[in-house]
Design a protein around this motif. Sequence first.
Motif, PDB file in Angstrom:
ATOM      1  N   SER B  46     -42.518  40.449  42.078  1.00 15.19           N
ATOM      2  CA  SER B  46     -43.023  39.079  41.897  1.00 15.19           C
ATOM      3  C   SER B  46     -43.033  38.713  40.418  1.00 15.19           C
ATOM      4  CB  SER B  46     -44.444  38.956  42.453  1.00 15.19           C
ATOM      5  OG  SER B  46     -44.479  39.328  43.800  1.00 15.19           O
ATOM      6  N   ILE B  47     -43.437  39.653  39.588  1.00 18.28           N
ATOM      7  CA  ILE B  47     -43.461  39.387  38.146  1.00 18.28           C
ATOM      8  C   ILE B  47     -42.044  39.090  37.652  1.00 18.28           C
ATOM      9  CG2 ILE B  47     -43.891  40.408  35.863  1.00 18.28           C
ATOM     10  CD1 ILE B  47     -46.175  42.034  37.220  1.00 18.28           C
ATOM     11  N   MET B  48     -41.056  39.856  38.167  1.00 18.22           N
ATOM     12  CA  MET B  48     -39.677  39.704  37.704  1.00 18.22           C
ATOM     13  C   MET B  48     -38.937  38.528  38.343  1.00 18.22           C
ATOM     14  SD  MET B  48     -39.490  41.875  35.426  1.00 18.22           S
ATOM     15  CE  MET B  48     -37.815  41.531  34.902  1.00 18.22           C
ATOM     16  N   GLY B  49     -39.574  37.839  39.280  1.00 19.50           N
ATOM     17  CA  GLY B  49     -38.896  36.715  39.922  1.00 19.50           C
ATOM     18  C   GLY B  49     -37.893  37.136  40.972  1.00 19.50           C
ATOM     19  N   LEU B  50     -37.937  38.408  41.376  1.00 16.41           N
ATOM     20  CA  LEU B  50     -37.022  38.854  42.445  1.00 16.41           C
ATOM     21  C   LEU B  50     -37.517  38.360  43.801  1.00 16.41           C
ATOM     22  CD1 LEU B  50     -36.351  42.499  41.198  1.00 16.41           C
ATOM     23  CD2 LEU B  50     -34.696  40.645  41.272  1.00 16.41           C
ATOM     24  N   VAL B  51     -38.838  38.195  43.924  1.00 16.41           N
ATOM     25  CA  VAL B  51     -39.418  37.411  45.023  1.00 16.41           C
ATOM     26  C   VAL B  51     -40.320  36.371  44.376  1.00 16.41           C
ATOM     27  CG1 VAL B  51     -39.394  38.980  46.993  1.00 16.41           C
ATOM     28  CG2 VAL B  51     -41.164  39.231  45.284  1.00 16.41           C
ATOM     29  N   GLN B  52     -40.421  35.202  45.012  1.00 16.06           N
ATOM     30  CA  GLN B  52     -41.259  34.153  44.442  1.00 16.06           C
ATOM     31  C   GLN B  52     -42.640  34.221  45.076  1.00 16.06           C
ATOM     32  OE1 GLN B  52     -40.250  32.230  42.047  1.00 16.06           O
ATOM     33  NE2 GLN B  52     -38.020  32.394  42.114  1.00 16.06           N
ATOM     34  N   PRO B  53     -43.688  34.369  44.255  1.00 15.61           N
ATOM     35  CA  PRO B  53     -45.028  34.289  44.836  1.00 15.61           C
ATOM     36  C   PRO B  53     -45.304  32.870  45.335  1.00 15.61           C
ATOM     37  CG  PRO B  53     -45.123  34.537  42.443  1.00 15.61           C
ATOM     38  CD  PRO B  53     -43.688  34.633  42.829  1.00 15.61           C
ATOM     39  N   LYS B  54     -46.031  32.785  46.451  1.00 16.24           N
ATOM     40  CA  LYS B  54     -46.295  31.465  47.021  1.00 16.24           C
ATOM     41  C   LYS B  54     -47.433  30.776  46.282  1.00 16.24           C
ATOM     42  CE  LYS B  54     -45.489  30.068  51.758  1.00 16.24           C
ATOM     43  NZ  LYS B  54     -45.600  30.546  53.146  1.00 16.24           N
ATOM     44  N   GLU B  55     -48.419  31.585  45.870  1.00 11.68           N
ATOM     45  CA  GLU B  55     -49.554  31.025  45.134  1.00 11.68           C
ATOM     46  C   GLU B  55     -49.787  31.848  43.874  1.00 11.68           C
ATOM     47  OE1 GLU B  55     -52.640  31.449  48.077  1.00 11.68           O
ATOM     48  OE2 GLU B  55     -51.239  30.532  49.496  1.00 11.68           O
ATOM     49  N   GLY B  56     -50.536  31.237  42.965  1.00 11.19           N
ATOM     50  CA  GLY B  56     -50.910  31.956  41.755  1.00 11.19           C
ATOM     51  C   GLY B  56     -49.936  31.736  40.619  1.00 11.19           C
ATOM     52  N   GLU B  57     -50.274  32.277  39.448  1.00 12.79           N
ATOM     53  CA  GLU B  57     -49.387  32.089  38.310  1.00 12.79           C
ATOM     54  C   GLU B  57     -49.251  33.373  37.504  1.00 12.79           C
ATOM     55  OE1 GLU B  57     -50.944  29.309  35.484  1.00 12.79           O
ATOM     56  OE2 GLU B  57     -52.730  30.521  35.150  1.00 12.79           O
ATOM     57  N   ILE B  58     -48.132  33.466  36.798  1.00 15.70           N
ATOM     58  CA  ILE B  58     -47.862  34.619  35.959  1.00 15.70           C
ATOM     59  C   ILE B  58     -47.633  34.099  34.545  1.00 15.70           C
ATOM     60  CG2 ILE B  58     -46.311  36.565  35.554  1.00 15.70           C
ATOM     61  CD1 ILE B  58     -45.604  36.210  38.636  1.00 15.70           C
ATOM     62  N   VAL B  59     -48.392  34.626  33.591  1.00 14.92           N
ATOM     63  CA  VAL B  59     -48.322  34.127  32.215  1.00 14.92           C
ATOM     64  C   VAL B  59     -47.925  35.277  31.295  1.00 14.92           C
ATOM     65  CG1 VAL B  59     -49.610  33.028  30.352  1.00 14.92           C
ATOM     66  CG2 VAL B  59     -50.111  32.436  32.722  1.00 14.92           C
ATOM     67  N   PHE B  60     -46.883  35.063  30.509  1.00 14.48           N
ATOM     68  CA  PHE B  60     -46.420  36.076  29.566  1.00 14.48           C
ATOM     69  C   PHE B  60     -46.440  35.486  28.173  1.00 14.48           C
ATOM     70  CE2 PHE B  60     -42.715  38.312  27.504  1.00 14.48           C
ATOM     71  CZ  PHE B  60     -43.341  39.541  27.387  1.00 14.48           C
ATOM     72  N   LYS B  61     -47.168  36.102  27.258  1.00 14.12           N
ATOM     73  CA  LYS B  61     -47.327  35.609  25.894  1.00 14.12           C
ATOM     74  C   LYS B  61     -47.689  34.121  25.881  1.00 14.12           C
ATOM     75  CE  LYS B  61     -43.414  37.003  24.142  1.00 14.12           C
ATOM     76  NZ  LYS B  61     -42.391  37.124  23.096  1.00 14.12           N
ATOM     77  N   ASP B  62     -48.700  33.774  26.676  1.00 13.32           N
ATOM     78  CA  ASP B  62     -49.244  32.410  26.756  1.00 13.32           C
ATOM     79  C   ASP B  62     -48.280  31.374  27.322  1.00 13.32           C
ATOM     80  OD1 ASP B  62     -51.627  33.343  25.663  1.00 13.32           O
ATOM     81  OD2 ASP B  62     -50.827  33.130  23.623  1.00 13.32           O
ATOM     82  N   GLU B  63     -47.195  31.829  27.938  1.00 13.81           N
ATOM     83  CA  GLU B  63     -46.311  30.847  28.581  1.00 13.81           C
ATOM     84  C   GLU B  63     -46.155  31.201  30.042  1.00 13.81           C
ATOM     85  OE1 GLU B  63     -42.595  29.585  26.414  1.00 13.81           O
ATOM     86  OE2 GLU B  63     -43.396  31.065  25.019  1.00 13.81           O
ATOM     87  N   GLU B  64     -46.143  30.175  30.894  1.00 14.60           N
ATOM     88  CA  GLU B  64     -46.030  30.456  32.315  1.00 14.60           C
ATOM     89  C   GLU B  64     -44.585  30.823  32.661  1.00 14.60           C
ATOM     90  OE1 GLU B  64     -47.787  27.612  35.012  1.00 14.60           O
ATOM     91  OE2 GLU B  64     -46.971  28.752  36.706  1.00 14.60           O
ATOM     92  N   ILE B  65     -44.425  31.909  33.420  1.00  9.88           N
ATOM     93  CA  ILE B  65     -43.069  32.325  33.803  1.00  9.88           C
ATOM     94  C   ILE B  65     -42.941  32.419  35.321  1.00  9.88           C
ATOM     95  CG2 ILE B  65     -42.647  33.635  31.672  1.00  9.88           C
ATOM     96  CD1 ILE B  65     -43.223  36.195  33.380  1.00  9.88           C
ATOM     97  N   THR B  66     -43.908  31.802  36.033  1.00 12.97           N
ATOM     98  CA  THR B  66     -44.021  32.050  37.478  1.00 12.97           C
ATOM     99  C   THR B  66     -42.733  31.824  38.257  1.00 12.97           C
ATOM    100  OG1 THR B  66     -46.251  31.236  37.221  1.00 12.97           O
ATOM    101  CG2 THR B  66     -45.520  31.699  39.462  1.00 12.97           C
ATOM    102  N   ASN B  67     -42.068  30.678  38.065  1.00 11.81           N
ATOM    103  CA  ASN B  67     -40.913  30.432  38.929  1.00 11.81           C
ATOM    104  C   ASN B  67     -39.581  30.511  38.193  1.00 11.81           C
ATOM    105  OD1 ASN B  67     -42.189  30.133  41.490  1.00 11.81           O
ATOM    106  ND2 ASN B  67     -43.078  28.226  40.706  1.00 11.81           N
ATOM    107  N   LEU B  68     -39.567  31.239  37.091  1.00  9.52           N
ATOM    108  CA  LEU B  68     -38.308  31.389  36.352  1.00  9.52           C
ATOM    109  C   LEU B  68     -37.356  32.321  37.095  1.00  9.52           C
ATOM    110  CD1 LEU B  68     -39.358  31.801  32.604  1.00  9.52           C
ATOM    111  CD2 LEU B  68     -38.510  29.771  33.760  1.00  9.52           C
ATOM    112  N   LYS B  69     -36.060  32.166  36.831  1.00  7.64           N
ATOM    113  CA  LYS B  69     -35.089  33.099  37.405  1.00  7.64           C
ATOM    114  C   LYS B  69     -35.201  34.450  36.681  1.00  7.64           C
ATOM    115  CE  LYS B  69     -30.804  31.688  38.329  1.00  7.64           C
ATOM    116  NZ  LYS B  69     -29.532  30.991  38.050  1.00  7.64           N
ATOM    117  N   THR B  70     -34.830  35.493  37.397  1.00  5.14           N
ATOM    118  CA  THR B  70     -34.988  36.854  36.874  1.00  5.14           C
ATOM    119  C   THR B  70     -34.351  37.009  35.497  1.00  5.14           C
ATOM    120  OG1 THR B  70     -34.946  37.658  39.127  1.00  5.14           O
ATOM    121  CG2 THR B  70     -34.617  39.282  37.395  1.00  5.14           C
TER     122      THR B  70
END
Lengths: 302, 236
Positions: B46-70
């Motif tokens: 989910s973190i790597m974008g290989l599956v898309q989480p349905k809810e929630g968010e992933i933040v890396f270095k203060d930027e959202e990366i939730t629905n980015l491509k791998t």
Amino acid sequence: MSIVRVTKEVVFLYKIILQLLVSGIAMGFVYGLVGIEYTLIWNSTGLLNFSHERIIMLGAYIFAGSFVLQTGLSVLPAIVATIIAIIFFAVFVAYTIFIPLRNMSALCAIMSTVMLGNIINESVRLYYGPEAITVKGFLTGMIRIGTLVVARAYVVIIFVALIILALLLLFMMKTKTGKAMRCVAQNKNASSLMGIDVQKNMMITIAISFSICSIIGLLVIPLYSVKQSMASMISLKGFAAGVIGGFGSLPGAIVGGLFIGIIENIAGMIFPSTFKDVVAFVCLILMLLLRPSGILGKKRIS
Amino acid sequence: MLKVNNISTYYGKVQALHNVSFEIKDEEIVSIIGANGAGKSTLMRSIMGLVQPKEGEIVFKDEEITNLKTNKIVERGIVYVPEGREVFPALSVEDNLEMGAFSKKYSQRILSNKIEEMYDIFPRLKERKKQLAGTLSGGEQQMLAIARGLMSSPELIMFDEPSLGLAPVIVDDMFEVIVSINRQQHIPIVLVEQNAFEALRISSRCYVLENGEVRMHGLSDELMKSPEVKSAYLGG
């Protein structure tokens, strides 16, 4: 007296065999290129592109119908323009059909590529008309090499095929994009984890495959002229070449192609030449029965 | 550094992760332990974008990366060394390493320096640099997978079951290498492991996943002493 006659006959036979070899090798390279063109897409996307026959034909039509006859371009610019047009078409097809399809069931995917072929076929008929087109003077005539006289088309086919193979080899072994193409063929998951844009890479592969299709189309114009059925036999034998050489292997496609090309031409000496096409498919079935993994294919461990 | 807030991930209709939150700070080693099917790899995927989480968010270095491509996530500096190593079997060891740097526009010189650096850490790979990766032993493939991951100079690296299927002697080496990557190159590390004892030993904090939920989390030393962890993961 009799010795002279025998020597003459031997020389005559020798010449015939050489000529058959040249045409066999040339046709072998055509089949091999067809094998490569669909193996590239198979390896990259897992799709069997059943529309490849029509794309070969489309390339010839765009070249002969649009650029040579309608626009009046001379041969070289027309070839370049054809390849550019086919690449645009490939990008469109890649993003609208091939890439979305690869995750669907095999049946959906196969039907869609067949339908794409039919759409191309019917569109060509509507746009260019049903009559065959000939391009005057394109790759026609004979070439004399020593005492051997062969059709110019065959020599050009061998020459161009070797150039394409060399360029493809260089591209896949030496460039970053080419290496990424091999990665995508081996493991898509790991490829994306390397930072490879897998879809874009597939699109590039499809564009290369379609460009090779269009070049095949141009090369066989002097043999079959530009008509809708021009590629039906070579696309089928190219498929056979891939299977005989080892499905999924690029060198295998060339080996399989040369195998079929040479065998069917030599067989033409023994059997009536109308049996030529039968020979290729008999070879295919024999291969499937005796060594299903093909000449260069790996034996599968189950 | 990386913050996962309440993500839920599904495979079709099956929910694999329930409201999972997880965090790793600079220069930390954080371990994730849990049984087979607990959702450890799904969290990584989910973190790597290989599956898309349905809810929630992933933040890396203060930027959202939730629905980015791998590939975009890799470009931002997160590297994932997947379970089962997944080296490219028909590419040479050296080409595998080169592909590890795909997301970077290295010059030829920097690239060869980087490869040499990897050979210094893993001399075995140098001996086998022209060999196809598919012909390597399991341990060598794992070394290659780790080295390939380091090639892009990541800012965060996540290892998924690096000890799986390796001989015990090699397992020790593997964990030593992971610790030294963290100490010497100051790269924060997420370590997913079934080998709970080793994972707790080398990590500073740990998350315990069960049935797709975070069951417990805290300092590794404390978890090591907890009776629950002891009985479930450390064999009494």
